[in-house]
Design a protein around this motif. Structure first.
Motif, PDB file in Angstrom:
ATOM      1  N   VAL A   1       1.232  -0.775   0.254  1.00 37.50           N
ATOM      2  CA  VAL A   1      -0.200  -0.259   0.048  1.00 37.50           C
ATOM      3  C   VAL A   1       0.807   1.626  -0.227  1.00 37.50           C
ATOM      4  O   VAL A   1       1.162   1.710   1.405  1.00 37.50           O
ATOM      5  N   PHE A   2       0.702   1.959  -1.026  1.00 42.56           N
ATOM      6  CA  PHE A   2       1.132   3.531  -1.320  1.00 42.56           C
ATOM      7  C   PHE A   2       0.690   4.613  -0.849  1.00 42.56           C
ATOM      8  O   PHE A   2      -0.624   4.707  -1.530  1.00 42.56           O
ATOM      9  N   ILE A   3       0.535   6.071  -0.081  1.00 40.52           N
ATOM     10  CA  ILE A   3      -0.138   6.391   0.039  1.00 40.52           C
ATOM     11  C   ILE A   3       1.000   8.117  -0.637  1.00 40.52           C
ATOM     12  O   ILE A   3       1.607   8.319  -0.180  1.00 40.52           O
ATOM     13  N   CYS A   4      -0.327   8.699  -1.398  1.00 39.29           N
ATOM     14  CA  CYS A   4       0.339  10.017  -1.946  1.00 39.29           C
ATOM     15  C   CYS A   4      -0.260  11.035  -1.379  1.00 39.29           C
ATOM     16  O   CYS A   4      -2.089  11.027  -1.911  1.00 39.29           O
TER      17      CYS A   4
ATOM     18  N   TYR B   1       3.626   8.078   0.669  1.00 41.07           N
ATOM     19  CA  TYR B   1       4.425   7.441   1.964  1.00 41.07           C
ATOM     20  C   TYR B   1       4.458   5.854   1.276  1.00 41.07           C
ATOM     21  O   TYR B   1       3.802   5.309   0.058  1.00 41.07           O
ATOM     22  N   ALA B   2       5.632   4.946   2.122  1.00 38.41           N
ATOM     23  CA  ALA B   2       5.680   3.610   1.373  1.00 38.41           C
ATOM     24  C   ALA B   2       5.691   2.594   2.250  1.00 38.41           C
ATOM     25  O   ALA B   2       5.795   3.292   3.538  1.00 38.41           O
TER      26      ALA B   2
ATOM     27  N   LEU C   1       3.176  -0.588   8.860  1.00 37.13           N
ATOM     28  CA  LEU C   1       3.834   0.732   9.086  1.00 37.13           C
ATOM     29  C   LEU C   1       4.495   1.997   7.694  1.00 37.13           C
ATOM     30  O   LEU C   1       4.999   0.546   6.795  1.00 37.13           O
ATOM     31  N   PHE C   2       4.721   2.676   7.941  1.00 37.78           N
ATOM     32  CA  PHE C   2       4.898   3.540   6.498  1.00 37.78           C
ATOM     33  C   PHE C   2       5.767   3.930   7.011  1.00 37.78           C
ATOM     34  O   PHE C   2       6.685   4.780   8.135  1.00 37.78           O
TER      35      PHE C   2
ATOM     36  N   PHE D   1       8.681  10.765   0.092  1.00 43.49           N
ATOM     37  CA  PHE D   1       9.831  11.965  -0.259  1.00 43.49           C
ATOM     38  C   PHE D   1       8.367  12.683   0.319  1.00 43.49           C
ATOM     39  O   PHE D   1       7.037  12.373   0.746  1.00 43.49           O
ATOM     40  N   GLU D   2       8.384  14.174   0.786  1.00 45.61           N
ATOM     41  CA  GLU D   2       8.223  15.402   1.368  1.00 45.61           C
ATOM     42  C   GLU D   2       7.711  16.360   0.820  1.00 45.61           C
ATOM     43  O   GLU D   2       9.364  16.950   0.036  1.00 45.61           O
TER      44      GLU D   2
END
Length: 126
Positions: free
Chosen positions: A36-39, A50-51, A66-67, A71-72
């Motif tokens: 699960v990746f979160i943009c 988040y990866a 846990l992530f 990139f920020e």
């Protein structure tokens, strides 16, 4: 036992909507164990990404997903390039897009150095 990817994503989206935010599943992966990746769209033209935290960060498998923030405040093209690379290795990933001013999202994050063994400990003893 960890919850399935589809259950985790469903709960995350419901949580975001419950808090008055917006989330969308942009890509559905393997229901049982897809990564699960979160943009996170910061609504100012920048994004956080988040990866899944690498398994090597833990001595024991954590009970929850846990992530780690990869990139920020980056552009979407950087994230898309990362996802294209991920698709070559594992096409069964999930992508959740979330809108959150200033990137404020409640995610279970792996702390830097959490349960991370120091390789020097096995070589140097004082």
């Amino acid at each position: 036992m960890r919850v399935t990817s589809d259950f985790f994503v469903s709960a995350l989206v419901r949580q975001i909507f419950g808090e008055g935010g917006f989330a969308a599943v942009s890509k559905r992966g393997a229901p049982e164990a897809g990564a699960v990746f979160i943009c996170v769209d910061r609504l100012d033209g920048s994004f956080d990404f988040y990866a899944p935290a690498p398994q090597s960060m833990f001595d024991e498998r954590p009970e929850t997903r846990l992530f780690e923030r990869r990139f920020e405040k980056t552009d979407r093209e950087t994230i898309d390039a990362r996802l294209k690379s991920e698709a070559r290795m594992d096409p069964d990933y999930w992508l959740v897009d979330i809108e959150a001013r200033e990137g404020k999202v409640e995610l279970p994050l792996a702390e830097e150095g959490q349960d991370e063994p120091n390789p020097a400990d096995s070589f140097f003893r004082i």
